[in-house]
Design a protein around this motif. Structure first.
Motif, short mmCIF file in Angstrom:
data_model
loop_
_atom_site.label_atom_id
_atom_site.label_comp_id
_atom_site.label_asym_id
_atom_site.label_seq_id
_atom_site.Cartn_x
_atom_site.Cartn_y
_atom_site.Cartn_z
N TYR A 25 0.84 -1.21 0.00
CA TYR A 25 0.00 0.00 0.00
C TYR A 25 0.87 1.25 0.00
O TYR A 25 0.64 2.18 -0.78
CB TYR A 25 -0.94 0.00 1.20
CG TYR A 25 -1.64 1.33 1.39
CD1 TYR A 25 -2.50 1.81 0.42
CD2 TYR A 25 -1.41 2.11 2.51
CE1 TYR A 25 -3.13 3.03 0.55
CE2 TYR A 25 -2.03 3.34 2.66
CZ TYR A 25 -2.89 3.79 1.68
OH TYR A 25 -3.50 5.01 1.81
N ILE A 26 1.86 1.27 0.88
CA ILE A 26 2.68 2.48 0.98
C ILE A 26 3.49 2.70 -0.30
O ILE A 26 3.61 3.82 -0.79
CB ILE A 26 3.56 2.42 2.24
CG1 ILE A 26 2.66 2.57 3.47
CG2 ILE A 26 4.63 3.51 2.23
CD1 ILE A 26 3.32 2.32 4.78
N ARG A 28 2.53 1.85 -3.27
CA ARG A 28 1.61 2.40 -4.26
C ARG A 28 1.23 3.84 -3.95
O ARG A 28 1.05 4.65 -4.84
CB ARG A 28 0.34 1.54 -4.33
CG ARG A 28 0.59 0.19 -4.96
CD ARG A 28 -0.73 -0.51 -5.17
NE ARG A 28 -0.52 -1.85 -5.70
CZ ARG A 28 -1.48 -2.76 -5.78
NH1 ARG A 28 -2.69 -2.47 -5.36
NH2 ARG A 28 -1.23 -3.94 -6.27
N LEU A 29 1.10 4.12 -2.66
CA LEU A 29 0.74 5.49 -2.26
C LEU A 29 1.84 6.46 -2.69
O LEU A 29 1.56 7.54 -3.21
CB LEU A 29 0.52 5.56 -0.75
CG LEU A 29 0.12 6.91 -0.19
CD1 LEU A 29 -1.28 7.29 -0.66
CD2 LEU A 29 0.18 6.90 1.33
N GLY A 33 -0.01 8.21 -5.35
CA GLY A 33 -0.85 9.04 -4.48
C GLY A 33 -1.34 10.30 -5.17
O GLY A 33 -2.50 10.69 -5.00
N ASP A 35 -1.95 10.80 -8.30
CA ASP A 35 -3.03 10.49 -9.24
C ASP A 35 -4.32 10.17 -8.48
O ASP A 35 -5.40 10.57 -8.91
CB ASP A 35 -2.65 9.29 -10.12
CG ASP A 35 -1.49 9.64 -11.05
OD1 ASP A 35 -1.34 10.84 -11.35
OD2 ASP A 35 -0.76 8.73 -11.46
N TRP A 36 -4.17 9.44 -7.37
CA TRP A 36 -5.38 9.14 -6.58
C TRP A 36 -6.02 10.43 -6.11
O TRP A 36 -7.22 10.61 -6.21
CB TRP A 36 -5.02 8.29 -5.35
CG TRP A 36 -4.50 6.93 -5.65
CD1 TRP A 36 -4.46 6.32 -6.87
CD2 TRP A 36 -3.94 5.98 -4.72
NE1 TRP A 36 -3.91 5.06 -6.75
CE2 TRP A 36 -3.59 4.84 -5.45
CE3 TRP A 36 -3.72 6.02 -3.35
CZ2 TRP A 36 -3.01 3.72 -4.85
CZ3 TRP A 36 -3.15 4.91 -2.75
CH2 TRP A 36 -2.80 3.77 -3.50
N ALA A 37 -5.20 11.32 -5.58
CA ALA A 37 -5.73 12.56 -5.02
C ALA A 37 -6.32 13.44 -6.12
O ALA A 37 -7.18 14.28 -5.87
CB ALA A 37 -4.65 13.31 -4.26
N SER A 38 -5.85 13.25 -7.36
CA SER A 38 -6.34 14.08 -8.47
C SER A 38 -7.68 13.62 -9.01
O SER A 38 -8.26 14.28 -9.86
CB SER A 38 -5.33 14.05 -9.62
OG SER A 38 -4.06 14.38 -9.17
N PHE A 39 -8.13 12.49 -8.53
CA PHE A 39 -9.40 11.91 -9.00
C PHE A 39 -10.53 12.92 -8.85
O PHE A 39 -10.65 13.57 -7.81
CB PHE A 39 -9.67 10.65 -8.18
CG PHE A 39 -10.86 9.87 -8.61
CD1 PHE A 39 -11.07 9.58 -9.95
CD2 PHE A 39 -11.78 9.42 -7.68
CE1 PHE A 39 -12.17 8.84 -10.34
CE2 PHE A 39 -12.87 8.68 -8.06
CZ PHE A 39 -13.08 8.40 -9.39
N TYR A 110 -0.19 18.37 -4.55
CA TYR A 110 -0.17 17.16 -3.74
C TYR A 110 1.26 16.83 -3.30
O TYR A 110 2.21 16.99 -4.07
CB TYR A 110 -0.71 15.97 -4.55
CG TYR A 110 -0.53 14.66 -3.84
CD1 TYR A 110 -1.45 14.25 -2.88
CD2 TYR A 110 0.59 13.86 -4.08
CE1 TYR A 110 -1.27 13.08 -2.19
CE2 TYR A 110 0.77 12.68 -3.40
CZ TYR A 110 -0.15 12.29 -2.45
OH TYR A 110 0.03 11.13 -1.76
N SER A 111 1.37 16.38 -2.08
CA SER A 111 2.62 15.74 -1.67
C SER A 111 2.27 14.66 -0.67
O SER A 111 1.23 14.71 -0.02
CB SER A 111 3.59 16.74 -1.05
OG SER A 111 3.24 16.97 0.30
N LEU A 112 3.13 13.68 -0.58
CA LEU A 112 2.90 12.57 0.34
C LEU A 112 2.75 13.11 1.77
O LEU A 112 1.95 12.61 2.56
CB LEU A 112 4.08 11.61 0.27
CG LEU A 112 3.92 10.30 1.01
CD1 LEU A 112 2.85 9.45 0.35
CD2 LEU A 112 5.23 9.55 1.06
N GLY A 115 -0.56 15.70 1.62
CA GLY A 115 -1.76 15.31 0.88
C GLY A 115 -2.27 16.48 0.07
O GLY A 115 -1.51 17.10 -0.68
N THR A 116 -3.53 16.83 0.26
CA THR A 116 -4.09 17.98 -0.44
C THR A 116 -4.47 19.06 0.56
O THR A 116 -5.37 19.84 0.32
CB THR A 116 -5.34 17.58 -1.24
OG1 THR A 116 -6.32 17.09 -0.33
CG2 THR A 116 -5.02 16.50 -2.24
#
Lengths: 439, 609
Positions: A25-26, A28-29, A33, A35-39, A110-112, A115-116
């Protein structure tokens, strides 16, 4: 008891599964991450599906697109909006190679770590909105692309593609309407076209290096000739000419003969060496379409391949790199789209070859196109009129050596006519603007 | 918001923003303290008796259930060719009476009397003969007991639980501050909820501390997780907190009750049969009475918006009934009965179409049966496992299967099958390491996010650090149970503890990795954190089994202190405990066997009598 207690260790297997799972998970995050947050459903950065932060700016800091009071805005000027459309993109994500499609994590900042939870970010481009607007206007409804970049610094000033639409209005046209054919595609980077006569620069470069007596040879053009059983038709009756004259007149008979001497393999090899068949990285996230110059077998096909017909297909972007390398003494400064990015350099051709080609391209302008056609521009160029099904692509590619504006360019107007009459004026208009803004 | 302004004035919002960065650090600190305390303590086995083998070899009996034999894996190894690999079994009951059972084909004698199939009592100075080897059984003397106790350390001296509890209270205050700041609907209900959590944990701590207990790590972790769960509930339905407050209090009460209940192994064993029956009946009733939800018949509606999920409570019964003492492990009949029971449970879950729970039961079955099997009946287990596995597969309903289809590809189906998970990942990434703030997320409004995707909700609102702290809390609890197993008194507690943590781990694995598309999304709850009544009750009760296998000195009130058996050594604080707050119920129950112990077993040698 020892048996039972020892077997309690089996629980550690489950612990290991969880630890491994969290590792995945980490990983992939970290990787995805952004791209996920850009959803689009992420309500922390989208208000009812509309991005609520971030801005795309041109080289002068002018807003090309961004979140502002009352929603998501594009540039004020309609020509700028349309001229930058394919690079900037639209919020709906219709243009796959655009900044808005590929740089959401940067726009939402975004940054790890955070986040946002921070304010939005800006993406500054090397584009000049005025030059792009001029390019859009100069294309005046034709389908095609205009590419301009500084071959010394790598900065792309213009990467305009048509047809498009006004992103402020959204899409109000029929996708099947022929006038909007390929409207979602950035023709400058994502399309490949038959190059036609601009490809003679490649054949010429090969001839300079591979045919020792090329400068002693003369060619006789009677409007057509037969090579390898195929009829090679020329645009005119050029009579007996030298190779410089052959390039300036864009004589098919002469270049058919040169290509025959080189052979299909050599031509394909040079096209590949000059990066004309490869896919290039416009940015880390955006890559260009790969062209193809197959090794033609047989003299007839080889002749047509050397003239830029046969099965040759090249992206305008790849050709921009090529003329940029000629302008820069053989070394290609890779074009960059993101401001502040340090350009890579790659030795594309022999400096002597580049120098010779450069002189010949200048000769073209002096003796064929007319220096007065491009007032104030130290023009080096080559026209192309590529025969394709349904019309001819008008090409005009080259560079100017003005001290304050070392710019390479490619103009293509799709099925719009001849290179000199259609593409060359567009190039002139855009370069005049570019020289003016660069002062 | 008004509350925050009322309390903190203009500084409220700034404090809330700041607290977002402090909260994960507090969580990490609490976790570190608990883990440090749980895992750093030395391994200190209890000793209950000795066996003098031929050649004057002394073997300490460190458990209540010890196997003797030639094999290396036994508790008392007798190196004599005439001894079977697993020859005999010595079992101590809570009263201190030892019984020896013959295992396998060999013969065992106590003072030259052959041990019958039902076992025979063995007392201090008796001679135990296995094959041709004779050993002397020696119970501990008063002095030995006292000196052994002196060398055992109680937890909590290096890492003081009171300080950890204080940090936990800070954690809860920060959560409340954020909820009141960021969640526009959060009001007094939310404040009361956190207040109750804090009050319960302090009351629990003070009472137990006063009675001499010093080990609080598993409970502190459970309180930490429950606080996070309370925050998720506050984000979901801030106006309806009363339900969660009541549930939490009931859950802790049930936990305390179960801890007290399992103190007496004899009592535990006496009602195991009822647990078996109750488990099957509850599942069958659920199938009949439940209304379908997403194809699964797991929820019984009690009217209003109150629903219960009996399968959650059955989890506790399953562990309670499934764990067994060592004497039972050597009877194949018992194992077959257990496999049949498991098959009934999983079969009924298959009928309900509750794949997630069926899977949780299945893995727990594997763990329990692996621990139970000893070296016997591997074939039974293989067959049993296969049958159960088929049942688990049968529980797959189309609704669940369709989610399997997008496993690993949720981003390719963002509008339908991957709808929930892509949102979960998006929200989780948005939180960064420190989160958007409690009550400041959007994911919780997505269907079932507060239960099935709670890890993502926590990641979004409280950040990755806090979310990982939740995960590590349960991992630490599991490792703790494994560590304690080696010092376990009875295999019943060792198996129950391991089964409880396994169940929680499987749920966490399916919940977290399912949400993040690393495993198929099966919709089970994250222990303690997921919002959901019955699940919370079950988790707290399972915690009792974790406490039940903690034999560190003065660490767990679910374990009777060795002092109690000595009649003397533990007097200094044992008295407070004995007559203490858990009152008459225990003593009455204890009277039966306790009395017997004093009169018949231990009395003659005894201390006080």
């Amino acid at each position: 008891m020892k048996k039972v207690t020892g077997r309690a260790l089996s629980v550690l297997l489950l612990v290991a599964v969880m630890v491994a799972g969290m590792g995945i998970y980490i990983f992939r995050l970290v990787r995805d991450g952004g791209d996920w947050a850009s959803f689009y459903a992420n309500d922390s950065v989208y208000t009812q599906g509309v991005l609520n932060r971030g801005a795309v700016l041109d080289r002068n800091g002018n807003l090309l697109a961004g979140a502002g009071e009352g929603g998501f805005l594009y540039a004020e000027d309609a020509s700028v909006r349309r001229g930058c459309l394919h690079v900037v993109g639209d919020l709906e994500g219709n243009i796959g190679t655009s900044i808005l499609s590929n740089y959401r994590p940067e726009l939402i900042n975004y940054s790890l770590l955070t986040g946002t939870t921070t304010d939005g970010g800006t993406v500054q481009l090397t584009l000049d909105s005025d030059v792009c607007a001029a390019a859009y206007d100069a294309l005046s409804g034709k389908k095609g692309a205009v590419l301009v970049y500084n071959y010394k610094t790598g900065e792309i000033l213009c990467l305009t593609s048509t047809p498009g639409w006004d992103p402020q209005d959204g899409i109000h046209f029929d996708l099947d309407d022929p006038a909007y054919e390929g409207a979602f595609i950035n023709r400058a980077i994502s399309s490949v076209f038959t190059p036609g006569s601009v490809f003679k620069l490649v054949t010429m470069a090969a001839a300079i290096e591979q045919i020792p007596d090329i400068w002693q040879q003369t060619f006789t053009c009677n409007g057509e000739t037969i090579i390898g059983g195929q009829r090679i038709v020329c645009t005119g009756h050029h009579g007996t000419i030298t190779v410089e004259q052959a390039l300036a007149h864009s004589c098919n008979v002469a270049f058919g003969e040169i290509a025959r001497q080189l052979g299909g393999d050599t031509i394909a090899r040079y096209a590949e060496a000059y990066g004309l068949t490869a896919s290039h990285e416009l940015t880390d996230e955006i890559s260009t379409a790969a062209g193809s110059v197959p090794a033609a077998q047989g003299d007839g096909d080889a002749s047509w391949a050397g003239i830029g017909q046969y099965e040759d297909l090249i992206s305008p972007y790849a050709f921009l790199r090529f003329v940029g390398a000629i302008a820069n003494g053989g070394t290609c400064v890779e074009p960059t789209l993101l401001a502040g990015e340090k350009p890579q350099q790659v030795q594309l051709m022999d400096p002597a070859t580049a120098q010779t080609l450069s002189e010949m391209m200048s000769y073209n302008v002096q003796y064929e196109y007319g220096a007065g056609t491009y007032p104030g521009l130290e023009m080096h160029a080559k026209t192309g009129t590529a025969e394709t099904y349904g019309g001819t692509h008008a090409w005009f590619a080259g560079f100017i050596t003005n001290a304050n504006a070392p710019l390479a360019f490619v103009v293509i107007a799709e099925r719009a006519g001849g290179g000199y009459y259609v593409a060359s004026p567009i190039a002139n208009a855009v370069l005049q603007k570019a020289v003016a803004v660069l002062g | 918001m008004e509350l925050v302004t009322a309390i903190f004035g203009e500084a409220g919002p700034t404090l809330a923003r700041l607290s977002r960065y402090i909260l994960p650090l507090v969580a990490a600190l609490i976790l570190a303290r608990c883990v440090g305390s749980m895992l750093r303590e030395r391994y200190e086995p209890e000793t209950w008796a000795y066996l003098y083998l031929p050649g004057n070899v002394m073997v300490p009996l460190r458990h209540w259930e010890c196997i003797l034999g030639r094999a290396r894996s036994v508790d008392g190894q007798v190196n004599d060719p005439s001894v079977e690999r697993l020859h005999a079994c010595l079992i101590r009951d809570a009263a201190g009476n030892w019984t020896v059972y013959n295992l396998g084909r060999g013969e065992t004698y106590v003072n030259d009397m052959r041990v019958p199939p039902g076992g025979s009592p063995i007392a201090d100075a008796d001679v135990l003969t296995m094959g041709s080897a004779a050993a002397r059984f020696v119970d501990l003397t008063e002095q030995e007991r006292a000196s052994l106790l002196k060398y055992r350390h109680a937890p909590g001296r290096r890492v003081r639980p009171g300080v950890t509890l204080l940090l936990l209270t800070v954690f809860q205050i920060l959560l409340l501050l954020q909820q009141l700041t960021y969640n526009p609907d959060a009001g007094t209900g939310v404040a009361i909820a956190f207040g109750v959590v804090a009050a319960v944990q302090w009351a629990y701590f003070i009472v137990l501390r006063a009675s001499g207990q010093t080990g609080f790590e598993p409970e502190l972790l459970a309180f930490l997780l429950s606080s996070v769960g309370m925050s998720v509930a506050a984000s979901k339905t801030p106006g309806d907190m009363i339900k969660y407050i009541i549930l939490f209090v009931v859950a802790v009460c049930l936990y305390v009750f179960l801890c007290l209940w399992i103190r007496d192994l004899k009592r535990v064993k006496s009602v195991r049969l009822y647990a078996f029956i109750a488990a099957v009946v509850m599942l069958a009733a659920t199938r009949l009475l439940a209304t379908s939800r997403n194809g699964a018949y797991s929820w019984i509606e009690l009217g209003g918006n109150l629903t219960i999920q009996p399968s959650e409570l059955v989890k506790v019964l399953y562990i309670y009934a499934g764990a067994a003492t060592l004497d039972r492990l050597f009877v194949d009949r018992n194992l077959i009965f257990y496999i049949g029971f498991s098959a009934a449970c999983v079969g009924l879950l298959a009928l309900m179409g509750d794949f997630g729970t069926a899977l949780v039961f299945f893995v727990t079955f594997l763990v329990i049966s692996f621990m139970r099997s000893g070296s016997f009946a591997t074939a039974f287990l293989a067959v049993g496992s296969a049958v159960l596995a088929v049942m688990v597969v049968l529980s797959l309903k189309p609704e669940t299967l369709s989610r399997f289809a997008v496993w690993g590809h949720v981003w390719e189906d963002i509008y339908d099958k991957g709808f929930q998970q892509v949102r979960a990942m998006s929200a989780a990434a948005s939180g960064g390491l420190f989160g958007q703030g409690a009550g400041n997320g959007w994911l919780v409004d997505i269907y079932a996010a507060e239960t099935d995707m709670v890890f993502a909700v926590v990641s979004e609102e409280l950040g990755l650090i806090t979310a990982l702290c939740c995960v590590v809390s349960l991992l630490a609890m599991a490792i703790f149970a494994v560590k304690n197993a080696s010092a376990g008194r009875s295999s019943y507690f060792v198996i129950a503890g391991a089964a409880a943590v396994s169940m929680m781990l499987v749920q966490m694995i399916l919940n977290v990795l399912g949400t993040m598309d690393i495993l198929p999304f099966t919709g089970v709850t994250f222990p303690f954190v997921s919002v959901g009544g019955t699940s919370l009750l079950a988790c707290w009760m399972m915690l009792a089994f974790v406490k039940g296998c903690d034999t560190r000195a003065r660490a767990s009130f679910a374990v009777v202190r060795p002092e109690r058996f000595t009649g003397g050594a533990g007097v200094e604080d044992g008295g407070a405990e004995d007559e203490g707050w858990y009152g008459d119920g225990y003593d009455e129950d204890d009277a039966d066997d306790g009395g017997q112990w004093y009169d018949d077993g231990y009395g003659p040698r005894g201390g006080r009598r």
